[in-house]
Design a protein around this motif. Structure first.
Motif, PDB file in Angstrom:
ATOM      1  N   GLU A   1      50.488  40.050  28.552  1.00  0.00           N
ATOM      2  CA  GLU A   1      50.645  41.095  29.390  1.00  0.00           C
ATOM      3  C   GLU A   1      52.143  41.477  28.813  1.00  0.00           C
ATOM      4  OE1 GLU A   1      50.088  43.534  33.457  1.00  0.00           O
ATOM      5  OE2 GLU A   1      49.374  41.453  33.170  1.00  0.00           O
TER       6      GLU A   1
ATOM      7  N   ILE B   1      37.840  43.023  34.325  1.00  0.00           N
ATOM      8  CA  ILE B   1      38.648  43.999  35.135  1.00  0.00           C
ATOM      9  C   ILE B   1      39.392  45.011  34.480  1.00  0.00           C
ATOM     10  CG2 ILE B   1      40.418  44.172  37.032  1.00  0.00           C
ATOM     11  CD1 ILE B   1      39.194  41.627  38.090  1.00  0.00           C
ATOM     12  N   GLU B   2      40.143  44.185  33.279  1.00  0.00           N
ATOM     13  CA  GLU B   2      41.193  45.311  32.405  1.00  0.00           C
ATOM     14  C   GLU B   2      40.214  46.321  31.433  1.00  0.00           C
ATOM     15  OE1 GLU B   2      44.227  45.374  32.164  1.00  0.00           O
ATOM     16  OE2 GLU B   2      44.904  43.622  33.113  1.00  0.00           O
TER      17      GLU B   2
ATOM     18  N   TYR C   1      38.882  27.733  34.795  1.00  0.00           N
ATOM     19  CA  TYR C   1      40.010  28.705  34.392  1.00  0.00           C
ATOM     20  C   TYR C   1      39.556  29.637  33.204  1.00  0.00           C
ATOM     21  CZ  TYR C   1      44.551  30.471  32.281  1.00  0.00           C
ATOM     22  OH  TYR C   1      45.532  31.403  31.944  1.00  0.00           O
TER      23      TYR C   1
ATOM     24  N   PHE D   1      37.802  32.338  34.937  1.00  0.00           N
ATOM     25  CA  PHE D   1      38.680  33.193  35.686  1.00  0.00           C
ATOM     26  C   PHE D   1      39.259  34.232  34.665  1.00  0.00           C
ATOM     27  CE2 PHE D   1      43.382  33.822  36.134  1.00  0.00           C
ATOM     28  CZ  PHE D   1      43.389  34.666  37.237  1.00  0.00           C
ATOM     29  N   VAL D   2      39.815  33.753  33.461  1.00  0.00           N
ATOM     30  CA  VAL D   2      40.043  34.853  32.659  1.00  0.00           C
ATOM     31  C   VAL D   2      39.210  35.717  32.019  1.00  0.00           C
ATOM     32  CG1 VAL D   2      41.342  34.988  30.191  1.00  0.00           C
ATOM     33  CG2 VAL D   2      42.041  33.049  31.715  1.00  0.00           C
TER      34      VAL D   2
ATOM     35  N   GLU E   1      36.743  37.082  33.819  1.00  0.00           N
ATOM     36  CA  GLU E   1      36.612  37.989  34.831  1.00  0.00           C
ATOM     37  C   GLU E   1      37.880  38.936  34.844  1.00  0.00           C
ATOM     38  OE1 GLU E   1      35.592  35.964  38.484  1.00  0.00           O
ATOM     39  OE2 GLU E   1      33.802  35.389  37.909  1.00  0.00           O
ATOM     40  N   ARG E   2      38.991  38.554  34.541  1.00  0.00           N
ATOM     41  CA  ARG E   2      40.125  39.156  34.490  1.00  0.00           C
ATOM     42  C   ARG E   2      40.137  40.133  33.434  1.00  0.00           C
ATOM     43  NH1 ARG E   2      46.108  39.250  34.397  1.00  0.00           N
ATOM     44  NH2 ARG E   2      46.575  41.435  33.847  1.00  0.00           N
ATOM     45  N   THR E   3      39.544  39.605  32.177  1.00  0.00           N
ATOM     46  CA  THR E   3      39.506  40.667  30.971  1.00  0.00           C
ATOM     47  C   THR E   3      38.215  41.792  31.202  1.00  0.00           C
ATOM     48  OG1 THR E   3      37.769  39.245  30.021  1.00  0.00           O
ATOM     49  CG2 THR E   3      39.898  38.782  29.264  1.00  0.00           C
TER      50      THR E   3
ATOM     51  N   PHE F   1      48.780  33.861  29.646  1.00  0.00           N
ATOM     52  CA  PHE F   1      48.045  34.522  30.468  1.00  0.00           C
ATOM     53  C   PHE F   1      49.216  35.623  30.996  1.00  0.00           C
ATOM     54  CE2 PHE F   1      46.924  36.024  34.883  1.00  0.00           C
ATOM     55  CZ  PHE F   1      45.574  36.421  34.423  1.00  0.00           C
TER      56      PHE F   1
ATOM     57  N   ALA G   1      43.188  42.767  27.306  1.00  0.00           N
ATOM     58  CA  ALA G   1      41.894  42.149  27.613  1.00  0.00           C
ATOM     59  C   ALA G   1      41.460  41.474  26.397  1.00  0.00           C
ATOM     60  CB  ALA G   1      40.591  43.308  28.028  1.00  0.00           C
TER      61      ALA G   1
ATOM     62  N   ARG H   1      45.915  48.404  27.847  1.00  0.00           N
ATOM     63  CA  ARG H   1      45.100  47.485  28.799  1.00  0.00           C
ATOM     64  C   ARG H   1      43.693  46.676  28.050  1.00  0.00           C
ATOM     65  NH1 ARG H   1      48.840  46.607  32.080  1.00  0.00           N
ATOM     66  NH2 ARG H   1      47.227  45.393  33.161  1.00  0.00           N
TER      67      ARG H   1
END
Length: 590
Positions: free
Chosen positions: A238, A38-39, A28, A31-32, A34-36, A234, A91, A87
């Protein structure tokens, strides 16, 4: 229900389950992360997009900067840039509140799990060691008991043997008795080891391992709870910026509603209005009435076009029709504009000349069109890049007036700065002359001279542009200044509004410098203090307009230092004056 009771015999399962749970946390966190990324990439692309289309304007005279549609587009770009910032904030918060926090917590869980597993391993090793001791005592008891039985049988056989001596019988009995005693000791030792093992085994299965399993259960539940909080964060990360993102989107909507097409049309008119009047109608000139007239006859001149209608501006560079025109048709002989050869006279009541055809008037009109038409060019070709002049004469009248007015305002601002600087230099020089320990008055001579030259130059430019503005038909109401110039001796000369020296002079330089301040102190009401100051050094205050102070004295600050090194202060008794800023520590009111 707990693991210690229900899963007392599932050590391997519990170990595997807890390891799998920690791996899920790691997954997890990845995963987070990689999300950051992307942001962050999304925010970076949005910022680059805003920067790409939000190019720096070349200057205040940029024509588009006054259109509401252009300004709204800039607002859209700014809101998009703020949106990108949100954004990035998402992140950053995800990285701090989820990734970093979970990674730290994961390391703690790993250390705690490792400690529990080591406790279980130690308990297991202790039980195995006790069991080995039990097995060893059991085997020894078995071995010694068999040996005791064998010696007992041998002693009985020897006792029944008639050939055996009494000594042999006695020896065999002693041997049997010794072996029996050893076997009995081994039996007691075996019983003690068995009791010890059973006690440790009971402790292991009913106390030690259940306690360890329950600790591992609590660890796993805390891990699951923390992971659930990470899932919630998560979303909440946002949600927290959604109001600001909503404001950014509302700003974009507002930018769209602020567009005023009517106002933009008026701006186009204001920016491009030339101030010229439309040309009048071209007069019809009847060539059929004066074909044979002399070339000096003005009735055969070309129709009056825009150049003729300008009158006195004809000799000047006309902005709209600045393209160099062809030779004026009126400069050609009248007959040359009709034909290369004079027409042959027609006999009385005879047929018309072949040159004119059947309709002499139509022929003349065609010839007129041939000469007049080339003079009217398309508007695209009429406007050329004129030579830029200092008086903006290359611009249309309306635009010229606006530019001259803007230039006058700029000169006024620069002149005001120079005037303020000259007054400050004058005060400093006067103070230096009366207090040489504070500075050398001669060191200010170059600055005073330069400032005076700047004032004279700007005053000349002000008069020049006012004259041009008056010629352009603008209002010459421009702010004028009474400026002070300083000679080498520190004297002050008043300049008249036109920049020339006036006949009036001040007998006392210090009175000229501080007269305006004295008037302010007498006429104006007491100004509200803006802070307090404490004197670090004593100051005599011998100069006009200054005030004395003692070290440690607290004064009220009335006016801040404007760059000349002096601060205006007031005592409790109402006395006001200037003190050196470097002599005090100032605390302004917030």
């Amino acid at each position: 229900m707990d693991w210690g009771t229900e899963l007392w015999d599932q050590y391997d399962i519990i170990e595997k389950h807890t390891q799998s749970g920690l791996e899920l946390v790691e997954k997890y966190v990845k995963f987070v992360k990689e999300r950051t990324e992307i942001e962050q990439n999304y925010a970076k692309q949005l910022r680059n997009l805003s920067k790409k289309y939000n190019l720096k304007r070349s200057g205040k005279d940029e024509p588009d900067c006054r259109f509401s549609s252009y300004l709204s587009f800039l607002d859209v770009l700014n809101e998009m840039n703020d949106y990108a910032g949100q954004r990035e904030l998402i992140a950053e918060n995800m990285m701090m509140n989820i990734c970093i926090d979970l990674t730290k917590y994961l390391q703690e869980l790993k250390q705690e799990r490792k400690m529990y597993l080591m406790e279980a391993k130690r308990a297991q090793q202790s039980l195995e060691s006790t069991y080995k001791q039990l097995d060893s005592s059991k085997k020894r008891f078995e071995r010694e008991w068999r040996e005791a039985e064998r010696t007992a049988q041998y002693a009985e056989k020897t006792d029944q043997d008639i050939n055996a001596t009494k000594a042999d019988v006695e020896k065999a009995k002693q041997q049997a008795h010794m072996r029996s005693h050893i076997a009995e000791e081994c039996k007691n030792d075996y019983a003690a080891q068995l009791q010890k093992f059973n006690k440790e085994q009971n402790q292991f299965y009913f106390n030690d391992m259940p306690l360890i399993f329950n600790k591992l259960q609590d660890l796993d539940e805390r891990r699951v709870r923390k992971l659930a909080q990470g899932y919630i964060l998560f979303s909440d990360t946002e949600k927290h910026v959604m109001p600001i993102i909503g404001k950014c989107l509302e700003g974009i909507t507002k930018a769209g509603t602020n567009v005023n097409e009517r106002n933009d049309s008026m701006v186009v008119i204001e920016q491009n209005k030339s101030g010229f009047e439309r040309p009048g109608d071209v007069e019809f000139e009847d060539y059929s009435q004066g074909i044979n007239r002399a070339s000096s006859d003005s009735s055969l001149g070309t129709p009056k076009g825009p150049m003729e209608l300008l009158g006195k501006n004809r000799s000047k560079n006309f902005w709209l029709f600045s393209k160099k025109s062809k030779p004026h048709p009126s400069s050609l002989p009248p007959r040359s504009r009709l034909s290369r050869h004079p027409p042959a006279p027609s006999p009385a009541n005879g047929p018309p000349s072949p040159k004119f055809g059947r309709d002499p008037l139509s022929y003349c009109l065609k010839e007129i069109n041939k000469t007049v038409k080339p003079r009217i060019s398309s508007f695209r070709t009429l406007r050329r890049s004129p030579t830029v002049t200092e008086d903006f004469a290359h611009l249309p009248p309306e635009q010229r007036r606006k530019r001259l007015q803007q230039k006058l305002e700029e000169i006024c601002r620069e002149l005001q700065k120079e005037v303020d600087q000259s007054e400050a230099l004058g005060k400093m020089k006067d103070v230096y002359e009366k207090n040489p320990q504070m500075g050398d008055p001669a060191s200010l001579a170059s600055q005073i001279s330069q400032t005076s030259q700047n004032i004279e130059r700007l005053s000349g430019e002000l008069n020049k542009y006012e004259t041009w503005l008056a010629e352009a038909g603008g209002r010459g109401e421009t702010l004028r200044y009474k400026t002070h110039t300083f000679n080498n001796n520190g004297a002050h000369d008043l300049l008249s509004p036109d920049g020339a020296h006036s006949d009036e002079s001040t007998p006392d330089p210090s009175q000229a410098i501080y007269a305006e301040f004295d008037d302010d102190f007498e006429d104006e009401e007491l100004t509200t203090p803006i802070g307090k100051c404490t004197a670090m050094y004593s100051f005599p205050g011998a100069s006009e307009g200054t005030i004395s102070m003692q070290e440690g004295e607290v004064l009220a600050v009335v006016e801040e230092d404007k760059g000349d090194g002096w601060t205006r202060v007031r005592r409790n008794n109402g006395d006001e004056g200037y003190i050196p800023t470097s002599y005090v520590t100032i605390n302004l009111n917030k």
